[in-house]
Write a protein that holds these residues in place. Sequence first.
Motif, PDB file in Angstrom:
ATOM      1  N   ILE A 229      -0.264  14.735   9.377  1.00 13.02           N
ATOM      2  CA  ILE A 229      -1.047  13.505   9.384  1.00 13.02           C
ATOM      3  C   ILE A 229      -0.365  12.421   8.547  1.00 13.02           C
ATOM      4  CG2 ILE A 229      -3.303  12.482   8.933  1.00 13.02           C
ATOM      5  CD1 ILE A 229      -3.153  16.180   8.776  1.00 13.02           C
ATOM      6  N   PRO A 230       0.173  11.362   9.168  1.00 13.94           N
ATOM      7  CA  PRO A 230       0.722  10.245   8.392  1.00 13.94           C
ATOM      8  C   PRO A 230      -0.415   9.415   7.797  1.00 13.94           C
ATOM      9  CG  PRO A 230       1.555  10.284  10.666  1.00 13.94           C
ATOM     10  CD  PRO A 230       0.378  11.184  10.611  1.00 13.94           C
ATOM     11  N   GLU A 231      -0.267   9.003   6.556  1.00 13.68           N
ATOM     12  CA  GLU A 231      -1.279   8.159   5.913  1.00 13.68           C
ATOM     13  C   GLU A 231      -0.657   7.440   4.728  1.00 13.68           C
ATOM     14  OE1 GLU A 231      -4.502  10.674   4.649  1.00 13.68           O
ATOM     15  OE2 GLU A 231      -3.169  12.287   4.040  1.00 13.68           O
ATOM     16  N   PHE A 232      -1.368   6.418   4.239  1.00 13.28           N
ATOM     17  CA  PHE A 232      -0.943   5.646   3.071  1.00 13.28           C
ATOM     18  C   PHE A 232       0.461   5.070   3.231  1.00 13.28           C
ATOM     19  CE2 PHE A 232      -3.540   9.267   1.278  1.00 13.28           C
ATOM     20  CZ  PHE A 232      -4.736   8.562   1.257  1.00 13.28           C
TER      21      PHE A 232
ATOM     22  N   GLY B 134       0.787  -1.226   0.000  1.00 15.55           N
ATOM     23  CA  GLY B 134       0.000   0.000   0.000  1.00 15.55           C
ATOM     24  C   GLY B 134       0.816   1.272   0.000  1.00 15.55           C
ATOM     25  N   GLU B 135       2.137   1.154   0.132  1.00 17.94           N
ATOM     26  CA  GLU B 135       2.989   2.351   0.173  1.00 17.94           C
ATOM     27  C   GLU B 135       3.154   2.942  -1.224  1.00 17.94           C
ATOM     28  OE1 GLU B 135       5.735  -0.964  -0.962  1.00 17.94           O
ATOM     29  OE2 GLU B 135       3.994  -0.695   0.359  1.00 17.94           O
ATOM     30  N   ILE B 136       3.399   4.237  -1.289  1.00 17.33           N
ATOM     31  CA  ILE B 136       3.635   4.922  -2.558  1.00 17.33           C
ATOM     32  C   ILE B 136       5.066   4.627  -3.007  1.00 17.33           C
ATOM     33  CG2 ILE B 136       3.817   7.176  -3.688  1.00 17.33           C
ATOM     34  CD1 ILE B 136       1.718   8.154  -1.599  1.00 17.33           C
ATOM     35  N   THR B 137       5.197   4.129  -4.209  1.00 21.51           N
ATOM     36  CA  THR B 137       6.522   3.826  -4.744  1.00 21.51           C
ATOM     37  C   THR B 137       6.931   4.780  -5.868  1.00 21.51           C
ATOM     38  OG1 THR B 137       5.531   2.219  -6.275  1.00 21.51           O
ATOM     39  CG2 THR B 137       6.343   1.373  -4.161  1.00 21.51           C
ATOM     40  N   VAL B 138       5.937   5.272  -6.600  1.00 16.83           N
ATOM     41  CA  VAL B 138       6.202   6.141  -7.746  1.00 16.83           C
ATOM     42  C   VAL B 138       5.197   7.285  -7.753  1.00 16.83           C
ATOM     43  CG1 VAL B 138       6.171   6.318 -10.269  1.00 16.83           C
ATOM     44  CG2 VAL B 138       7.209   4.314  -9.173  1.00 16.83           C
TER      45      VAL B 138
ATOM     46  N   VAL C  58       6.603  10.620   0.779  1.00 20.28           N
ATOM     47  CA  VAL C  58       5.990  11.805   0.163  1.00 20.28           C
ATOM     48  C   VAL C  58       5.483  12.738   1.256  1.00 20.28           C
ATOM     49  CG1 VAL C  58       4.098  12.650  -1.285  1.00 20.28           C
ATOM     50  CG2 VAL C  58       5.289  10.519  -1.898  1.00 20.28           C
ATOM     51  N   PHE C  59       5.785  14.029   1.099  1.00 22.29           N
ATOM     52  CA  PHE C  59       5.127  15.056   1.902  1.00 22.29           C
ATOM     53  C   PHE C  59       4.076  15.728   1.029  1.00 22.29           C
ATOM     54  CE2 PHE C  59       9.122  15.040   4.425  1.00 22.29           C
ATOM     55  CZ  PHE C  59       8.573  14.915   5.698  1.00 22.29           C
ATOM     56  N   ASN C  60       2.842  15.684   1.463  1.00 22.12           N
ATOM     57  CA  ASN C  60       1.755  16.369   0.774  1.00 22.12           C
ATOM     58  C   ASN C  60       1.609  17.756   1.394  1.00 22.12           C
ATOM     59  OD1 ASN C  60      -0.637  17.283  -0.369  1.00 22.12           O
ATOM     60  ND2 ASN C  60      -1.919  15.680   0.506  1.00 22.12           N
ATOM     61  N   ALA C  61       2.138  18.775   0.720  1.00 25.88           N
ATOM     62  CA  ALA C  61       2.093  20.151   1.205  1.00 25.88           C
ATOM     63  C   ALA C  61       1.350  21.021   0.196  1.00 25.88           C
ATOM     64  CB  ALA C  61       3.507  20.680   1.436  1.00 25.88           C
TER      65      ALA C  61
END
Length: 492
Positions: free
Chosen positions: A371-374, A212-216, A235-238
Motif C-alpha cells: 500500500i503506497p501512502e504518505f 507531505g513526503e517523509i524526509t527524515v 520508506v518501506f513499512n514492514a
Amino acid sequence: MGAVRMDFNAKTNPGRESRLQQLEEDKVWDVLIIGGGATGAGIAVDAAARGFSTVLFDTQDFSEGTSSRSTKLIHGGVRYMKNPRDWKLVREAMIERKLLLGNAPHIVHPEPFILPCYENFEREYYMAGLCLYGAMAYGGYEVGKTEFLSAAETIRRLPGVKADGLKGGVQFWDAQFDDSRLNIALMKTAEARGALLLNYVPVVGFERGCGGEITVVKVKDEFSGKEYSVKTRMVFNAAGVWADEIRRMVSPDVKPFIRASRGSHIVVSTDHFGGKTGMFIPKTSDGRVLFCIPWHGVLEIGTTDKEEKDISFNPEPTEEEIEFMLETARKYLAYPISRKDVLASFAGLRPLFNPNAGGSTAAVSREHSVIPEFKNMITVTGGKWTAYRKMAEHAMSVAVDQGLIYKRPCPTKYMSIYRDNEFNPDELEAEILKGTLTDEQLKAYAVHCRDTQFAMTREDVLYRRLRIGQMNKAKTEELLPKIKEVFEAEAS
C-alpha cells in the motif's frame, strides 16, 4: 512503546559502533526499511542487490517477533485448496518453495507429511484433494510424490500414530525450514551487498517535507539512548502487526488496517512419536489444520488461530490453546500426551490486511498487500514466510511505479543465501539435548553470534541463533547464565 531488554551493552558487538556512526553522516538513503522480520529482510536483500543504498531498523532482535514464531513450513498452503480463488496463491507459493530449496538448501529441506485416515472413504477423499495440491506444482516445481498408504505402511512411516481404527493414510510433500536462521541469513546476505542493518534501534518519529513526503526518520539506539535523524528518499513499512503504529507516527489520524491473529504452538518430546515424517491433521474446531512436525529433535504441534487485540512483543499461548492442541493431537497419537509432556510453547502474531472483515481471523486472506501512502512510504503487510522473496519483489516494483526508485532488474530469484561455515547450530543443539555440549563450546558459539551474527543478548543466542529457547524452556533457563559473561565481559 517499549520493552524490557536484558544484557544491553553496545560494546559487546564489535562493528555496531561503526554502523551507528554511519547514521551521523550527511547522507540521503535510497531505501529505508522499518522492520527486520521476513518482509523487511526480503526487501533489504532485494534493494541492496539492485544497488540501492539501504538501511534497516528493528525495535527488537531480527525476527524476534512473528518471523521466529512460525510453524517452520515453506509450503503452498494445503488448507487454501478449499477455495479455488486461492489456487493462484498456492501456485505462486509452490514456485517460491522450489526456489528456496535451491537458494538455501542448508536451511530449507523437503519434508513428507502423512494424513492418517480413520473413516471409510476418508483416504480416497483426501487423496484426490492432495493429488490436486501436488499438481499445483507443475512445471518442475514438484517436491515429492503424493502416495496412497495402507494402514501398515502408515504406521511404519509414522511411528506413534494411533493404530486403533486406522484405515490408512495419504502422504504428500512440502518443505520445512528454520525461520529465524533464514531471517539472520537474509540479513547477512543483504549486509554482504552493502545494506546497513541495525537491531534494537526503534523508530521514534518522522519529519515531513512541505509536500507531505517523509524526509527524515528519527531512530533511537536502545543501548545508549542516543537518537539519530536519518534522511531518506523513501520508506518501506514492514513492521508486521506494528505497521499501524508506524503509520500513526506519520499521521495520527490514519485509519488502521491491520488485524492481528495469534498462532500458538507447543513442543513435546519425540519419545513417543518417532521418525522424520510430519503428521497433518486436516480438521480442527477453530477452522484451521494442525501439524505435528519433527523439528530439531523435538515434536512441534501447531497452530491455532485466535484474534489478538493486545499486540505485545512477547505473546504467549493461553492454557486453553495449549489444551486445544493437546486434545486435538491426542486423537491421532498412540501415546496420550498431556500438559506435563510440554517442553515449551510459543506464539506469534500474524498481520492480516482486512480491516472490515467479520468473523474469525481464520477466514481472513493471508495474501500480502502493498500500500503506497504518505507520498513516499510503502506499507507491506500480510503474506507468509514462503512468499517473502516475491513480496519483496512486488514491493520494489510498486516503489518503481510510484517513482520512488529507479527501475533495475530483480536479481533474487536464483540468489544463494548466506551460509555460516564456521558453526553448525544443528550439531550444537543435538549436543545440548544429549547433555554433551561443554560450557566452552557454548561460549565460543555465543561469541561468534555476538561478533558476526548480530546477537546482542543471551536471549538472541539461545532463542534465534540456536533454537533451544523454543524447544526446551527448562534447558534454556539452565544455559542462560553460562553465556552471561559473553555479553558483560567488555562492560564499562
